[in-house]
Design a protein around this motif. Structure first.
Motif, PDB file in Angstrom:
ATOM      1  N   TRP A 188      -6.831 -40.925  10.111  1.00  0.00           N
ATOM      2  CA  TRP A 188      -8.212 -41.384  10.253  1.00  0.00           C
ATOM      3  C   TRP A 188      -8.405 -42.748   9.613  1.00  0.00           C
ATOM      4  N   SER A 237     -11.056 -30.535   5.930  1.00  0.00           N
ATOM      5  CA  SER A 237     -11.419 -31.133   7.220  1.00  0.00           C
ATOM      6  C   SER A 237     -12.468 -30.293   7.931  1.00  0.00           C
ATOM      7  N   ALA A 238     -13.657 -30.870   8.080  1.00  0.00           N
ATOM      8  CA  ALA A 238     -14.750 -30.247   8.841  1.00  0.00           C
ATOM      9  C   ALA A 238     -15.053 -28.824   8.369  1.00  0.00           C
ATOM     10  N   LEU A 294     -16.904 -33.070  11.920  1.00  0.00           N
ATOM     11  CA  LEU A 294     -15.690 -33.852  11.698  1.00  0.00           C
ATOM     12  C   LEU A 294     -16.013 -35.303  11.365  1.00  0.00           C
ATOM     13  N   ARG A 295     -17.002 -35.887  12.013  1.00  0.00           N
ATOM     14  CA  ARG A 295     -17.343 -37.293  11.741  1.00  0.00           C
ATOM     15  C   ARG A 295     -17.736 -37.488  10.276  1.00  0.00           C
ATOM     16  N   GLU A 296     -18.390 -36.478   9.675  1.00  0.00           N
ATOM     17  CA  GLU A 296     -18.757 -36.571   8.264  1.00  0.00           C
ATOM     18  C   GLU A 296     -17.517 -36.458   7.373  1.00  0.00           C
ATOM     19  N   THR A 297     -16.577 -35.627   7.773  1.00  0.00           N
ATOM     20  CA  THR A 297     -15.317 -35.522   7.033  1.00  0.00           C
ATOM     21  C   THR A 297     -14.612 -36.875   7.008  1.00  0.00           C
ATOM     22  N   ILE A 298     -14.566 -37.546   8.146  1.00  0.00           N
ATOM     23  CA  ILE A 298     -13.915 -38.850   8.243  1.00  0.00           C
ATOM     24  C   ILE A 298     -14.629 -39.858   7.344  1.00  0.00           C
ATOM     25  N   ARG A 299     -15.942 -39.809   7.311  1.00  0.00           N
ATOM     26  CA  ARG A 299     -16.695 -40.708   6.409  1.00  0.00           C
ATOM     27  C   ARG A 299     -16.394 -40.397   4.952  1.00  0.00           C
TER      28      ARG A 299
END
Length: 65
Positions: A50, A8-9, A14-19
């Motif tokens: 997520w 995670s991140a 973080l937004r890239e991790t979620i993607r």
């Protein structure tokens, strides 16, 4: 059996991790549909949360399987 562990991140926002989680699970759901005996596990508890939030993740499709 497929497995993923996404940090995670780690070196990205973080937004890239979620993607990355969404794309990984989407690929695995496709394999679940292609291979009757395919199993998949993910070792990141936050990732499941997520996937439940928009944009649509793959958790619903995986649960149907």
């Amino acid at each position: 059996m497929g497995h993923s562990h996404i940090d995670s991140a780690w070196l990205w926002p973080l937004r890239e991790t979620i993607r990355k989680v969404s794309r990984t699970c989407s690929s695995m759901v496709e394999l679940l549909g292609d291979e009757e005996e395919f199993l998949y596990g993910m070792s990141s508890r936050p990732a499941y949360k997520w996937l439940k939030t928009p944009p649509p993740g793959s958790l619903g499709a995986a649960k149907q399987r």
